[in-house]
Design an enzyme around this catalytic site. Structure first.
Site, PDB file in Angstrom:
ATOM      1  CB  CYS A 105     -81.509  14.287  61.795  1.00  0.00           C
ATOM      2  SG  CYS A 105     -81.611  12.559  61.143  1.00  0.00           S
ATOM      3  CG  HIS A 199     -80.335  14.000  65.828  1.00  0.00           C
ATOM      4  ND1 HIS A 199     -81.364  14.123  66.416  1.00  0.00           N
ATOM      5  CD2 HIS A 199     -80.414  12.612  65.352  1.00  0.00           C
ATOM      6  CE1 HIS A 199     -82.457  13.657  65.326  1.00  0.00           C
ATOM      7  NE2 HIS A 199     -81.534  12.277  64.818  1.00  0.00           N
ATOM      8  CD  GLU A 201     -82.333  16.030  68.126  1.00  0.00           C
ATOM      9  OE1 GLU A 201     -83.195  15.691  67.259  1.00  0.00           O
ATOM     10  OE2 GLU A 201     -81.424  17.347  67.738  1.00  0.00           O
TER      11      GLU A 201
END
Length: 287
Positions: A105, A199, A201
């Site tokens: 991002c 994202h 993660e």
């Protein structure tokens, strides 16, 4: 020898503390946790370039790491505040160091601007919750960053800004109808960066915590009609995070194993470690 990573936190101190209060960890801490899940013996240091006077590594310090990862952020890169400019300068030093780098991002946006690209607000508005219908570009076919991903997939996401002008030596490997640049490789000054606008993660529980923090925004921008709807949505994501077998909730939110299975959700980070970090470490004679 254990892999050494530098995790660069994109948030200012206040935002870091707010995220920790909501989720229990700062963005950088949770990112480091993901890296440890993938590579158990990894050593992760954290840098806070938004803090004035922060002790940031110089080029030699950056070269000592096997991989560098940039987190998301609440900042807007076109504001060019000191907190933003320090991160752009650091990313330029990362490129010059030649150390493999990856970002999510905000990380992608910083890497693009540091290589003379541009980032602006998305005229289509915010992409929130999940980035839908992500698909490989022609150049992305066979790119190692997306190895293991299907042709079309979804991923956790929340962003308003997007890369609007690519650096000179950049390759877009994934796109969707909301943001043309959803995953890209950028080369600059001998360095190679892999990044995504979404994202990988984020667990669903972390995504839920972020949405709860943005309840007012979610209502104001029309994603939900009331604060109660936002909380109910976030609560269902939290339940799904703890019990991914809840087919009813997975169906309701339109997510599959690409989101629910942690190994598949974090595929780009795993590929970065496997194909960039480990390969470069070996090439440097540090294996």
């Amino acid at each position: 020898m254990a892999l050494r990573f530098l995790v660069v936190e994109g948030n200012t101190r206040g935002a870091r503390e707010a995220h920790r209060a909501a989720y229990g960890q700062m963005l950088s801490e949770s990112y480091a946790h993901v890296i440890h899940d993938i590579e158990r013996d990894a050593v992760c240091d954290i840098a806070f370039p938004t803090d004035e006077g922060a002790n940031l590594p110089d080029r030699a310090g950056l070269e000592s790491y096997d991989g560098i990862v940039l987190t998301g952020s609440h900042l807007n890169i076109y504001d060019r505040t000191p907190e933003v400019l320090r991160q752009i300068d650091l990313m330029r030093a990362v490129y010059a160091s030649g150390t493999p780098s990856f970002g999510s991002c905000w990380g992608l946006q910083v890497a693009a601007v540091a290589a003379d690209g541009d980032v602006q607000k998305n005229p289509l508005g915010r992409e929130v919750g999940f980035a839908r219908r992500l698909r490989r570009t022609e150049e992305g076919q066979g790119h190692p960053m997306l190895e293991g991903r299907p042709e079309v997939y979804d991923a956790p996401a929340i962003h308003l800004d997007m890369v609007t002008a690519l650096p000179e030596d950049a390759t877009v490997v994934a796109t969707n109808p909301v943001s043309a640049v959803q995953a890209a490789e950028i080369r600059r000054d001998g360095g190679v960066f892999w990044g995504v606008q979404y994202h990988p993660e984020f667990s669903l529980s972390e995504l839920a915590a972020i949405l709860r923090q943005r309840t007012e925004l979610m209502v104001r921008e029309g994603f939900c009609r009331t604060p109660e709807e936002v909380i109910a949505y976030a609560d269902e994501l939290t339940v799904l995070a703890t019990d991914p077998t809840r087919f009813d909730l997975a169906w309701r939110h339109g997510v599959d194993a690409e989101v629910l299975d942690s190994a598949r959700r974090t595929r780009e980070i795993r590929n970065f470690i496997e194909y960039r970090v480990k390969t470069e470490k070996s090439g440097r004679g540090r294996a």
